[in-house]
Write a protein that holds these residues in place. Sequence first.
Motif, PDB file in Angstrom:
ATOM      1  N   ARG A 105      -7.294  41.769 -50.768  1.00  0.00           N
ATOM      2  CA  ARG A 105      -9.203  41.037 -51.006  1.00  0.00           C
ATOM      3  C   ARG A 105      -9.724  42.098 -50.746  1.00  0.00           C
ATOM      4  O   ARG A 105      -9.336  42.755 -49.911  1.00  0.00           O
ATOM      5  CB  ARG A 105      -8.735  39.398 -50.089  1.00  0.00           C
ATOM      6  CG  ARG A 105      -8.296  38.759 -50.897  1.00  0.00           C
ATOM      7  CD  ARG A 105      -7.943  37.392 -50.090  1.00  0.00           C
ATOM      8  NE  ARG A 105      -7.288  38.009 -48.139  1.00  0.00           N
ATOM      9  CZ  ARG A 105      -6.924  36.553 -47.400  1.00  0.00           C
ATOM     10  NH1 ARG A 105      -7.641  35.692 -47.619  1.00  0.00           N
ATOM     11  NH2 ARG A 105      -6.556  37.225 -46.431  1.00  0.00           N
ATOM     12  N   GLY A 106     -10.574  41.916 -51.559  1.00  0.00           N
ATOM     13  CA  GLY A 106     -11.528  42.484 -50.697  1.00  0.00           C
ATOM     14  C   GLY A 106     -11.965  44.482 -52.126  1.00  0.00           C
ATOM     15  O   GLY A 106     -12.513  44.601 -51.823  1.00  0.00           O
ATOM     16  N   GLY A 107     -10.902  44.934 -52.406  1.00  0.00           N
ATOM     17  CA  GLY A 107     -10.644  45.561 -53.179  1.00  0.00           C
ATOM     18  C   GLY A 107     -10.770  47.296 -52.416  1.00  0.00           C
ATOM     19  O   GLY A 107     -11.202  46.954 -51.074  1.00  0.00           O
ATOM     20  N   ASP A 108     -10.061  48.491 -53.081  1.00  0.00           N
ATOM     21  CA  ASP A 108     -10.536  49.344 -52.363  1.00  0.00           C
ATOM     22  C   ASP A 108     -11.657  49.767 -51.275  1.00  0.00           C
ATOM     23  O   ASP A 108     -11.883  50.443 -50.187  1.00  0.00           O
ATOM     24  CB  ASP A 108      -9.970  50.763 -52.650  1.00  0.00           C
ATOM     25  CG  ASP A 108      -8.417  51.021 -52.915  1.00  0.00           C
ATOM     26  OD1 ASP A 108      -7.810  49.783 -52.269  1.00  0.00           O
ATOM     27  OD2 ASP A 108      -8.037  51.243 -54.111  1.00  0.00           O
ATOM     28  N   ALA A 109     -12.960  49.986 -51.762  1.00  0.00           N
ATOM     29  CA  ALA A 109     -13.945  50.024 -51.250  1.00  0.00           C
ATOM     30  C   ALA A 109     -14.818  48.996 -49.919  1.00  0.00           C
ATOM     31  O   ALA A 109     -14.994  49.521 -49.197  1.00  0.00           O
ATOM     32  CB  ALA A 109     -15.528  49.396 -52.377  1.00  0.00           C
ATOM     33  N   VAL A 110     -14.194  48.308 -49.603  1.00  0.00           N
ATOM     34  CA  VAL A 110     -13.614  47.753 -48.378  1.00  0.00           C
ATOM     35  C   VAL A 110     -12.650  48.151 -47.795  1.00  0.00           C
ATOM     36  O   VAL A 110     -12.938  48.407 -46.778  1.00  0.00           O
ATOM     37  CB  VAL A 110     -14.164  46.075 -48.723  1.00  0.00           C
ATOM     38  CG1 VAL A 110     -14.404  45.453 -47.768  1.00  0.00           C
ATOM     39  CG2 VAL A 110     -15.093  45.539 -49.452  1.00  0.00           C
ATOM     40  N   ASN A 111     -11.683  47.684 -48.481  1.00  0.00           N
ATOM     41  CA  ASN A 111     -10.547  47.726 -47.455  1.00  0.00           C
ATOM     42  C   ASN A 111     -10.017  49.892 -47.130  1.00  0.00           C
ATOM     43  O   ASN A 111      -9.193  50.086 -46.170  1.00  0.00           O
ATOM     44  CB  ASN A 111      -9.221  47.596 -48.338  1.00  0.00           C
ATOM     45  CG  ASN A 111      -9.441  45.793 -47.915  1.00  0.00           C
ATOM     46  OD1 ASN A 111      -9.554  45.559 -47.384  1.00  0.00           O
ATOM     47  ND2 ASN A 111      -8.654  45.357 -48.942  1.00  0.00           N
ATOM     48  N   LEU A 112     -10.007  50.365 -47.753  1.00  0.00           N
ATOM     49  CA  LEU A 112     -10.270  51.321 -47.488  1.00  0.00           C
ATOM     50  C   LEU A 112     -10.955  52.797 -46.360  1.00  0.00           C
ATOM     51  O   LEU A 112     -10.564  52.675 -45.180  1.00  0.00           O
ATOM     52  CB  LEU A 112      -9.891  52.835 -48.389  1.00  0.00           C
ATOM     53  CG  LEU A 112      -9.312  52.940 -49.475  1.00  0.00           C
ATOM     54  CD1 LEU A 112      -9.392  54.445 -51.163  1.00  0.00           C
ATOM     55  CD2 LEU A 112      -8.129  54.027 -48.621  1.00  0.00           C
TER      56      LEU A 112
END
Length: 167
Positions: A105-112
């Motif tokens: 959830r949230g995608g790489d922009a948030v999760n990375l």
Amino acid sequence: MSAVPVLVVVGMLLPFAYVDRADAPEPSAEKIERSVSTYSLEGSVERVEPPKPTSAGVTLTIGSDVLFAYASAVVDESAQAAVAAQLDQIPAGAQVTVEGHTDSRGGDAVNLPLSAARAEAVAAVLRAHRPDLVLAVVGKASSEPAVSETDEQAMARNRRVELSWAG
């Protein structure tokens, strides 16, 4: 301006700003349903898994839900204690990789950045308790899930920090 008029003004505003609970209207079932968000972590979080042998050595997995509040990379005192309690399992002077993982959830922009910040926060605890360890810190986001994300329990298992060292 003297203190008396200010107190009078404040005293005059309070009845309009405050509603006594006894006088408050009963909320409808619909209002309660809309205003309350409940969840249960019962069975959804693995606190700390025992170290597991891997082809490259040993991996110790700590659930992110144990370590961090939602969307946070701050390791509180109880989480620091949970990490510190595991550190005697790591050999002296070991090279340890600290990997942060998230669910999808949230995608790489948030999760990375979140996974990297969480891994660094755990690495800081390791540095404080075990300065003999050589650390490599990396955020993996959701690129290496532990399990397929079929439900909330599976997503919780993917939110984790892994400590790996040669065995």
